[in-house]
Design an enzyme around this catalytic site. Structure first.
Site, PDB file in Angstrom:
ATOM      1  N   HIS A 387       0.818  -1.215   0.000  1.00 12.05           N
ATOM      2  CA  HIS A 387       0.000   0.000   0.000  1.00 12.05           C
ATOM      3  C   HIS A 387       0.858   1.274   0.000  1.00 12.05           C
ATOM      4  CE1 HIS A 387      -3.677   2.025   0.035  1.00 12.05           C
ATOM      5  NE2 HIS A 387      -4.263   1.533   1.109  1.00 12.05           N
ATOM      6  N   ASP A 391      -2.300   2.298  -4.528  1.00 11.01           N
ATOM      7  CA  ASP A 391      -3.520   2.726  -3.857  1.00 11.01           C
ATOM      8  C   ASP A 391      -4.596   1.653  -3.998  1.00 11.01           C
ATOM      9  OD1 ASP A 391      -2.388   5.152  -3.160  1.00 11.01           O
ATOM     10  OD2 ASP A 391      -3.073   6.152  -4.993  1.00 11.01           O
TER      11      ASP A 391
END
Length: 416
Positions: A387, A391
């Site tokens: 992450h 995204d």
């Protein structure tokens, strides 16, 4: 005159290895280029060939020892293996051996045979033999040079369970194991192989260094199953390879990675490295652990070439003949837990990569299509990602592209 056998160059940045097992014992005849030892590195098991023909001499190191590139591990003596003095002693009646000699020779031969059998089995195979209670001498090995693999033992145990009961043949190792009193609890300590230690370190490092997250979706496999059923015979006839599911998912992943470049990138320091090519690491189960050989330029290859690469890697992983170059690089990974029956999982990324696609088993489930409940062959798919770089929107989009390509394979032909 003795010839020295040294640790060969192991690959880029690899400076040492562990002696996994000796394939030849002192006194054994050795042909030129014949493997005499197996080395375990961080990534693969490598066989060390003899530089000359002769007789196996001294083993300078023991199984489990760590050796550096260029270190002496053994010697090869000139000549051929000679029989012992008692067996070459002339007899008045060649058709008859003296009673005492025959009496002594039998236990010695049994001892040697037992010793050889033990030394040619890897620790994983020895454990499988004991667990399943099979006689290794009755199993035909499918590994390199006919050596037994763990899978051979498991298959033999299954066949034994399916076969009608028969009088068992003597098996000293199994007999010793079965002699343990019923109900007694045992434990065994086995040193982790170098490869298993590295796998553990890398996976733990991935969890500690990356911000891991997993997104899921499910896929209707009807179209792919129909295509395979329709074309599998023609495909096999033309390309001499089986048409599998992995080829479809590899091509679908290529579409997703082209549309969402961050999923095909990785972080290096304070920079993001993007790739205009797709090198897919395919997780393959090997006797010593999970390995990830790379299908290079998967985006430029057709189904046949991808399936051929996968089949070749699978075969060589089982034989233990994968090389460091086979596993170097890789921009994205596909792991198929479905072959072992997994319904759903959260795969861990393969550093420095930023994403991994997890495939799972196909099972018929009730789903709603156009307002009606129908039975369809469904598969859960998972995308684990870093992450820090990717995204949620990008991860979900990439997985959705893979889902749509599998449910409508025509998209892969027209690049949609």
């Amino acid at each position: 005159m003795a010839s020295e056998v040294k640790v060969p160059t192991l690959g880029e940045s690899v400076t040492e290895a562990t002696i996994g097992e000796w394939l030849k014992n002192p006194g054994d005849p050795v042909a030129v280029d014949e493997p005499i030892a197996s080395l375990e590195t961080d990534k693969v098991a490598i066989e060390v060939p003899s530089p000359v023909a002769g007789v196996m001499g001294e083993q300078a190191v023991a199984v489990g020892d760590t050796v550096e590139v260029g270190a002496l591990i053994a010697t090869i003596e000139d000549g051929v293996a000679q029989a012992g003095p008692e067996t070459t002693k002339p007899r008045e009646n060649p058709s008859e051996a003296p009673a005492e000699q025959a009496k002594d020779a039998a236990p010695a031969a049994a001892k040697d045979a037992g010793s050889d059998a033990t030394q040619t089995l890897s620790p994983a195979v020895r454990r499988a033999v004991l667990e399943h209670g099979v006689d290794p001498s009755t199993i035909k090995g499918s590994g390199k040079d006919g050596r037994l693999t763990k899978e051979d033992v498991i298959a033999a145990a299954k066949a034994k369970g399916d076969a009608p009961a028969a009088k068992p043949s003597p098996a000293p190792a199994v007999a010793a194991a079965s002699a343990v009193p019923a109900g007694e609890r045992r434990e065994e300590r086995v040193k982790m192989t170098r490869m298993r230690q590295t796998i553990a370190k890398r996976l733990k490092g991935a969890q500690e260094n990356a911000a891991l997250l997993t997104t899921f979706n499910d896929v209707d496999m009807s179209a792919v199953i129909e295509a395979r059923t329709k074309y599998k015979d023609l495909f096999a006839k033309k390309h001499d390879i089986r048409l599998g599911f992995m080829g479809f998912f590899a091509k679908a992943a290529c579409l997703a990675l082209k549309d969402v470049p961050s999923v095909n990138a990785y972080i290096e320091g304070d920079e993001i490295v993007y790739h205009d090519f797709v090198d897919i690491s395919v997780a393959v189960s090997a006797p010593n652990g999970l390995v990830v050989p790379v299908i290079r330029d998967a985006d430029q290859k057709g189904f046949a070439r991808i399936e051929q690469d996968i089949a070749d890697y699978g075969k060589r992983a089982k034989e233990g003949s994968l090389t460091m170059d086979d596993m170097k690089g890789g921009t994205f990974t596909i792991s198929n837990g479905g072959v072992f029956g997994s319904l759903m999982s959260t795969p861990i990324i393969n550093p420095p990569q930023s994403a991994v696609l997890g495939l799972h088993r196909i099972e018929d489930r009730a789903v709603v299509v156009n307002g009606e409940i129908v039975i369809r062959p469904m598969m859960y798919i998972a995308l684990s990602y870093d992450h820090r770089l990717i995204d949620g929107r990008e991860a979900v989009t990439a997985l959705k592209i893979i889902k749509e390509a599998i449910e409508d394979p025509t998209r892969m032909l027209i690049d949609l």
